[in-house]
Design an enzyme around this catalytic site. Structure first.
Site, PDB file in Angstrom:
ATOM      1  N   GLU A 317     -84.608 -10.231 -24.690  1.00  0.00           N
ATOM      2  CA  GLU A 317     -83.916  -9.415 -23.692  1.00  0.00           C
ATOM      3  C   GLU A 317     -84.326  -7.944 -23.761  1.00  0.00           C
ATOM      4  OE1 GLU A 317     -79.636  -8.650 -25.842  1.00  0.00           O
ATOM      5  OE2 GLU A 317     -80.155 -10.685 -25.243  1.00  0.00           O
ATOM      6  N   LYS A 414     -73.747  -6.061 -13.831  1.00  0.00           N
ATOM      7  CA  LYS A 414     -73.658  -7.306 -14.619  1.00  0.00           C
ATOM      8  C   LYS A 414     -73.290  -7.018 -16.055  1.00  0.00           C
ATOM      9  CE  LYS A 414     -76.684 -11.169 -15.957  1.00  0.00           C
ATOM     10  NZ  LYS A 414     -75.901 -12.303 -15.441  1.00  0.00           N
TER      11      LYS A 414
END
Length: 428
Positions: A317, A414
């Site tokens: 990520e 998000k």
């Protein structure tokens, strides 16, 4: 989503080396795991300092649909154990948005209930892998209808419990498949024993995070090589305090490297299972000085950024932000071990190669990563594909490249709804 220039954010340029401090919100990965474990506990859990974002609100909504209600408190949420969903409707719906943790962590809880639960969300979530998890749940006793798609929409038919037991699982596409079974395992009649097949899961730190949190809630977890065992257990954790999100901190840390300045991230933990903590070991290789003290992490960029060869399999990520940093390196770089990023919010490898190259960088996809050859950069639109990590990567790029217009910055809601404002304050 529209494509007018009015919807684009002009990424601010750092005209001088930064000298700033920042606080980032709670970890999404920890927050949503804490909510799931709280829903499976025998008594309410006060989750303090959680992330408040689209993904975490979707998790709370999903758990409420499954009978685990929550109450907002001064510094978080009080999450009550799941109850019954019967008598409310013939079919309960769980809205997934594009939240991978919601899509993967909650179907097992639906199998424990007593209603038919429909899972569906954004178009993007229908393209994200989940088939191996559904296959494993079926082998453990769940009844799931997905018309053979192995993806949302699908319906889980609750039968009041799940047998559990031993199961083979291919978690090579996402460690969340393994975490999903581990988190729910204490509620299975026989617990769960998982034998990994098909290759090692990515992101070992997220697996360690799941195991650590299960133990903090009172579960017994055993691990040997490629096998995990979680016994049936009565979970309890009256209070859980969420750490700051170190992956969300990554662009702020990167800002110090790219600008040659100093950035302090308040509250950086001295011990953590978060994959974002890997940034501490990487930064010196990128020419930065790093100090961790009682108040957090202090990063000071060097005079130049060396090229690097990085295997990011365990911390995929971080790839978007690191790729942006390496566009300013003195020489070529390679990022490897991240083929699984093609199944994230978007195909992150294709997106990064396309967008970074469109602004002048020499970025090409490899079988399992990116090859980055620095070149003169210029402004232009950076498309973000409704992916929060791409917004953060574009912001890092814009520190040294005037005229970077970030498409749809609101998608960063998000994980960090206040990212744009916090970034503006950072750059000044």
């Amino acid at each position: 989503m529209t494509n007018t220039r009015e919807d684009h954010w002009p990424a601010p340029v750092a005209s001088t080396p930064l000298d700033a401090a920042v606080r980032v919100p709670g970890s999404k990965s920890i927050t949503n795991r804490a909510y799931v474990l709280a829903a499976l506990a025998s008594a309410p859990t006060r989750v303090r300092r959680p992330l408040d974002s689209r993904d975490t609100r979707l998790m709370l909504g999903a758990l409420a649909a499954l009978g685990a209600h929550s109450e907002e408190t001064a510094d978080g949420f009080l999450v009550h154990p799941r109850g019954t969903t019967s008598g409310r409707a013939d079919e309960v719906t769980v809205t997934l948005g594009n939240a991978g943790t919601v899509a993967r962590f909650t179907p097992a809880l639906a199998a424990l209930g007593d209603a038919a639960v429909l899972f569906d969300g954004d178009d993007a979530i229908r393209r994200r892998p989940i088939g191996p998890l559904l296959t494993a749940l079926r082998k453990l006793g769940a009844r799931i209808d997905d018309d053979g798609r192995g993806a949302p929409p699908f319906t889980v038919h609750g039968a009041g419990g799940l047998r559990g037991g031993r199961v083979d699982l291919d978690s090579s596409a996402s460690s969340q498949f393994l975490s999903a079974l581990l988190l729910a395992g204490p509620a299975f009649d026989q617990g769960v024993t998982i034998r990994l097949v098909g290759g090692a899961p990515p992101s070992e730190p997220h697996i360690a995070m799941t195991v650590d949190m299960l133990r903090r809630f009172g579960a017994t977890v055993d691990r040997s090589e490629a096998e995990f065992r979680v016994g049936p257990a009565k979970l309890s954790c009256p209070e859980y305090v969420v750490e700051p999100d170190l992956s969300t901190a990554a662009p702020f840390v990167a800002a110090a490297v790219v600008s040659g300045g100093t950035v302090r991230v308040h509250g950086w933990p001295k011990q953590t299972t978060q994959p974002g903590d890997w940034m501490r070991s990487l930064l010196p290789a990128l020419g930065a000085k790093v100090t961790l003290d009682d108040d957090g992490l202090v990063v000071t960029g060097g005079s130049a950024i060396p090229g690097a060869e990085l295997d990011l399999h365990e911390v995929g990520e971080l790839t978007p932000v690191i790729a942006a940093v390496l566009c300013f390196a003195e020489g070529p770089s390679t990022i490897s071990g991240v083929a699984h990023l093609r199944g994230h919010e978007t195909d992150r490898l294709t997106a990064l190669a396309t967008e970074l190259s469109s602004l002048g960088a020499g970025v090409a996809e490899t079988e399992d990563g990116l090859r980055i050859t620095p070149a003169p950069l210029h402004g232009g639109v950076f498309h973000t594909y409704e992916d929060h990590r791409l917004v953060m990567a574009a912001a890092v790029l814009g520190l040294r490249v005037p005229g970077v217009l970030v498409e749809n910055p609101a998608t960063v809601g998000k994980t960090f709804p206040e990212f744009v404002e916090t970034w503006r304050d950072l750059v000044g």
